[in-house]
Each structure stands twice: as C-alpha cells, then as structure tokens.
Design an enzyme around this catalytic site. Structure first.
Site, PDB file in Angstrom:
ATOM      1  N   TYR A 216      32.731  11.135  93.983  1.00 35.65           N
ATOM      2  CA  TYR A 216      33.465   9.974  93.383  1.00 35.65           C
ATOM      3  C   TYR A 216      34.615  10.569  92.733  1.00 35.65           C
ATOM      4  O   TYR A 216      35.946   9.802  93.022  1.00 35.65           O
ATOM      5  CB  TYR A 216      32.602   9.421  92.231  1.00 35.65           C
TER       6      TYR A 216
ATOM      7  N   SER B 206      40.506   6.241  87.383  1.00 34.91           N
ATOM      8  CA  SER B 206      39.273   6.652  86.378  1.00 34.91           C
ATOM      9  C   SER B 206      39.686   7.944  85.621  1.00 34.91           C
ATOM     10  O   SER B 206      40.568   8.740  86.160  1.00 34.91           O
ATOM     11  CB  SER B 206      38.152   6.622  87.313  1.00 34.91           C
TER      12      SER B 206
END
Length: 327
Positions: free
Chosen positions: A157, A133
């Site tokens: 995250y 990501s």
C-alpha cells in the site's frame, strides 16, 4: 468564503473518481450544493451504503467503470468536457493491498497514470487533485512528515502511494500537468461504512455493546482528521491551485493532534459515556508504527485549518452512527 466558492463551482464540470466511496461521497455532496456538474466514476454504483440521497445521485452523471481503463477515462474527459478532476479512486485498505498486491498496484498506480495520461492526450481539465496518503512517506525517524520528506514506502500500500505521487510529479514536470497532491492522515466521519477502520469499528462496537478487537498492540500513533475538514481542504486547493501557481506541489492535511490507537479508543468510550471494552490482538503486520503530518504549509498557503477539535468531531460522528447504523 462560501459565496466565493459557489461562484467558482457553479456550473463547473467536475469528475470525481471513486465518487461513492467515503471521501468521494462527502466531496460530491458539498460540490453539488455549490452547483457543480458532477460526473462520477466508480466500480460500484448506487450502493446501498452511502450518504448520498437519491435526489443527489440523480444530479450526478454516473459512470460504472474502472480507472485502469484509459480509453474510458479519455472518453469521459472529452464527452463531459471536464474542467476539474478529483482522483480519489483507490484500493484504500492496507490489508487488502497486502493480500492482493497486484490489484492494489493496478488501482493505485496504473489508475493514477491513466488519469494523467488521459489529461496529456486531451488537455481538457484545468486542475487535477490526486489523493495520496501519509503512508506515501513510509517510515521516518523524524516526525511530523513535511511535504519535502522523502517518499519511501516499504510495503504494497505504502509503495503504491509513493509511486502514484512520483508519477504525478513526473507528469507535471515533463508535460505540465495541472496536478496537485493531497496527503492526509486517517480520515473519519459520517458515511464511512468500512468497519475495518478503527473509528467506525469502535463506534459500532460501542453502539452494539460488543467487545472491540484491536489488531495492533494499540500503541501505533496516527493522525485523525474529520472528513468535512478534508473536503474543505480539497475544494480549497482545487480552487486556488491555478491562481496561486501551486501545480506540481503536495499538501498535507492534518489536525496535528497525533495519538495512539488505544488513546483514541479510550477517548471514544469516554465521549460515549461507556466503560472501555476492547481486546488487543497484537497481530498487525507491515504497518508503520508512528506517523503524523505537519499541515503548516496548508495553513500558510491556503489558509486551511480544521474547524472542529477532535473530541467535537468524534461526538458528531458518534451521533451520526447512532442515528444511521440501524438503517
């Protein structure tokens, strides 16, 4: 190009972890069309909300399970003689990782090392694509992110993605794992049933004529890229990684058209020919204020670039939700 891809993928034994998720289902759909033999691993199987048809699901060898189960992953690689792995299984929501960090770390970090350790112990797969990501980069003052930007996530995250990336590099540099890493912005398009994400939730609010709730102040800047373009990038990278000697490298995939949440929302209302109707909460916590990617490397090395402009991709997505939301 399509004929070349069909030739490469026809009969190819592929494992997709998280195959029933948003990106996984779109990827599976295309690879099935190319004639690949897909094994799909997911914690949820035969979901009600999926773009995969029953006919397509019947062509997939469905395995219900978790990537944090090393023995299961090894068994799949050996029994199904897997040649290419697309590792997409993850806790993909920032908010969920914030609420349950241990679960997020287990899925995103342990899940990645299990895929790579299963390869190390079997040496069967010839290519592994690990989905990362843009958040793996953390917060940088200099943008856009390039592939050599530091990986310095600060919150659960982001850190889980930074760690997964570094683990992939470790397995390549130490054990020769044939792994490549993808880093993407905010992916949108048909088949995304997670309405905590801004594009599907805005479209649902427009279609149902309800007030959209924006958690942040609306000024956060992001990349938004159409799912078909991301799928094409993943397939392209997996197909060319051995020939072009790309193992151990990371690739950004971006439309290179960053805009604020509020600008995106207003664009969707304009495309839908509706008056804007939203409420700003200013309640987002531990999220990076501005992040967007450079995809020049993908363009130069892979010949990849998005096929659809943002407005056209949003129009197609809006039409899909209008046609399918009631179902």
């Amino acid at each position: 190009m399509v004929n070349t891809q069909v030739k490469f993928w026809k009969g190819k034994r592929v494992l997709i972890t998280g195959y029933e998720g948003f990106l996984g289902s779109n990827l599976a759909k295309v690879l099935l069309n190319f004639g690949a033999k897909i094994s799909g691993l997911d914690i949820l199987t035969r979901r009600k909300d999926t773009i995969l048809t029953q006919k397509e699901l019947a062509k997939i060898k469905i395995i219900k399970g978790n990537v944090d189960n090393l023995s299961l992953v090894k068994r799949i690689l050996r029994n199904d003689k897997i040649e290419v792995i697309f590792h997409l299984a993850a806790e993909a929501l920032v908010g969920e990782c914030l609420k349950r960090p241990v679960k997020g770390f287990s899925t995103n970090i342990k899940g990645t090392w299990n895929i790579l350790e299963a390869w190390r112990q079997t040496k069967i797969a010839k290519a592994i694509v690990v989905a990362s990501s843009d958040k793996a980069y953390g917060s940088h003052s200099k943008l856009p992110y390039k592939e050599d930007s530091a990986l310095c996530g600060l919150h659960p995250y982001d850190v889980s993605k930074s760690c997964a990336d570094l683990i992939a590099h470790a397995y390549h540099n130490t054990y020769g794992a044939p792994v490549v890493i993808t880093r993407c912005g905010n992916i949108f398009g048909p088949g995304d049933f997670n309405f905590s994400r801004i594009v599907p939730e805005t479209l649902r609010s427009v279609i149902r004529n309800k007030t959209l709730v924006i958690r942040s102040d609306g000024k956060f800047t992001r990349d938004y890229v159409y799912v078909d373009d991301i799928v094409a990038g993943y397939i392209n990278l997996a197909q060319k990684s051995k020939k072009l000697k790309l193992f151990g490298q990371a690739f950004n995939f971006s439309a290179e058209q960053p805009l604020s949440v509020l600008a995106l929302v207003k664009l969707i209302y304009k495309l839908a020919d509706r008056r804007s109707n939203y409420k700003i909460l200013k309640q987002a916590k531990y999220e990076i204020k501005h992040q967007y990617l450079s995809s020049r490397k993908a363009a130069r090395v892979l010949g990849w670039k998005p096929k659809l402009k943002l407005d056209k991709a949003l129009e197609k997505t809006y039409q899909w939700y209008k046609d399918n939301l009631s179902k």
